[in-house]
Design a protein around this motif. Sequence first.
Motif, short mmCIF file in Angstrom:
data_model
loop_
_atom_site.label_atom_id
_atom_site.label_comp_id
_atom_site.label_asym_id
_atom_site.label_seq_id
_atom_site.Cartn_x
_atom_site.Cartn_y
_atom_site.Cartn_z
N PHE A 271 0.69 -1.12 0.11
CA PHE A 271 0.02 -0.08 -0.03
C PHE A 271 1.02 1.21 0.11
O PHE A 271 1.58 1.40 0.88
CB PHE A 271 -0.95 0.03 1.33
N VAL A 272 1.04 1.98 -1.04
CA VAL A 272 1.54 3.15 -1.15
C VAL A 272 0.86 4.41 -0.75
O VAL A 272 -0.23 4.62 -1.36
CB VAL A 272 2.30 3.55 -2.78
N GLY A 273 1.24 4.95 0.56
CA GLY A 273 0.26 6.34 1.03
C GLY A 273 0.74 7.38 0.14
O GLY A 273 2.05 7.80 0.35
N VAL A 274 -0.19 7.79 -0.70
CA VAL A 274 0.24 9.07 -1.55
C VAL A 274 0.10 10.40 -0.69
O VAL A 274 0.64 11.15 -1.35
CB VAL A 274 -0.62 9.04 -2.88
N ASP A 275 -0.54 10.34 0.52
CA ASP A 275 -0.76 11.66 1.00
C ASP A 275 0.32 11.59 2.23
O ASP A 275 0.16 11.50 3.29
CB ASP A 275 -2.38 11.51 1.67
N VAL A 276 1.51 12.11 1.82
CA VAL A 276 2.49 11.89 2.70
C VAL A 276 2.68 12.79 4.02
O VAL A 276 3.10 12.47 4.97
CB VAL A 276 3.88 12.14 1.96
N ALA A 277 1.79 14.01 4.08
CA ALA A 277 1.47 14.55 5.21
C ALA A 277 0.98 13.89 6.21
O ALA A 277 1.15 14.22 7.25
CB ALA A 277 0.73 15.81 4.74
N ARG A 278 -0.05 13.01 5.81
CA ARG A 278 -0.99 12.34 6.81
C ARG A 278 -0.34 10.77 6.83
O ARG A 278 -0.69 10.26 7.96
CB ARG A 278 -2.26 12.44 6.63
N ASP A 279 0.08 10.23 5.64
CA ASP A 279 0.30 8.81 5.75
C ASP A 279 1.74 8.43 6.19
O ASP A 279 2.42 8.04 5.66
CB ASP A 279 0.24 8.41 4.32
#
Lengths: 174, 223
Positions: free
Chosen positions: B123-131
């Motif tokens: 699972f690549v978390g694309v929302d780096v600020a929150r992921d």
Amino acid sequence: MTVRPRLLPVLLVAALALVAAAGCGTGGGSDATASDPSGSITVEGATIDWPPNPETALVRFAIDNASATEDHLVAVTSPVGDATIHRSDVDEAGTATMSPVDRVTIAPRSSVQFAPGGLHVMLTGITADLQVGDEVPITLTLEGAGEVSFEATVVEPGSVGDDTADPGGAHDHS
Amino acid sequence: MTTAEQTWSRRRFLGAGAAGAGLALAGLAGCSLERGGAPAATADDASGFGGQLVTPPMAMPDVTFTDMHGEPFSLIDDSRGTPTLLFFGYTSCPDICPVYLSTVARAIESIRTGPGSDTQVLFVGVDVARDTPERMQTYLGRINPTFLGLTAEESVIADANRQLAQAPITIEAPDEDGEYLVGHGSKVFAFTADGVAHRFYPYDTRQQAWAQDLPRLAEGEYK
């Protein structure tokens, strides 16, 4: 991480929900229905999949308009977090997006499903530690019928293809 | 074009933010790829497989992420020899992402042992600020503890996304509560153990279809 006072996990109801869930795979939903005083608007099968992100959850339900005039859902509130209506879409390129929805029309003598992949009520900013069996109060505001309040049961997440993917579909309340 | 410009004024395309002037270029590059160079997915045949055949097949993107435990994770090197499902999502996503992840989790659990039971779900978390790594540990841990969350700088995520010919990831402007929406690919790329994606699947593929296909994909079959 305190549970707000209005979020009351009623043990009996929770136990019943668990029995229901065990009986039909995952997430049978609440068997309770809620209506506005006139009885024209009914909400059925309200559930919340136990969320992988504790702060964000999605409410599934079906809203039925038994009257001869259309009505419009204009607001949703819940004491556990900020409630908003969104619609999910997947475009031709396969990109998944969500858009806010201000107003949902419920045509006369028809029902609208709130479920994954389409219209849904999203709860954000949840601070309570939701557990399977909890009952989460939800209030809908309709232009015609006014307020309809109900409780959505937190259930184990189902999966696509099981018999509960369609909220309310497996339960006939007639 | 008016619509596109209006859209761009309130959206940020992943991987283009830091570059500033590169924003429009990155968006355009992604769009032209999508229109011109995206591999065709042929309608399903009589193979009995779900999803769609990718023609020509696609190689695993050549990028290195950081996994949710803080270790480097090279898609090519660290997934070699393991059947792998790759998906781009975000942990604040209440709908598409958990539907897919919960369904594939139940499918893998139903396989129990043997081929397919060792499928690695990435699972690549694309929302780096929150992921953040911690957030992904919580999120995936509540679905299936074997699922692995991956993060990287936005430019790296955008690069991986581009190598799979997906439309650009978009981050919407935050609302008054600071909440914002994210547009991301909804396809699940299924890589056989040789690191080649021959099929992709829609996010709402049924549990039974996963349970049927994953063992065969693990054996290198895809059509």
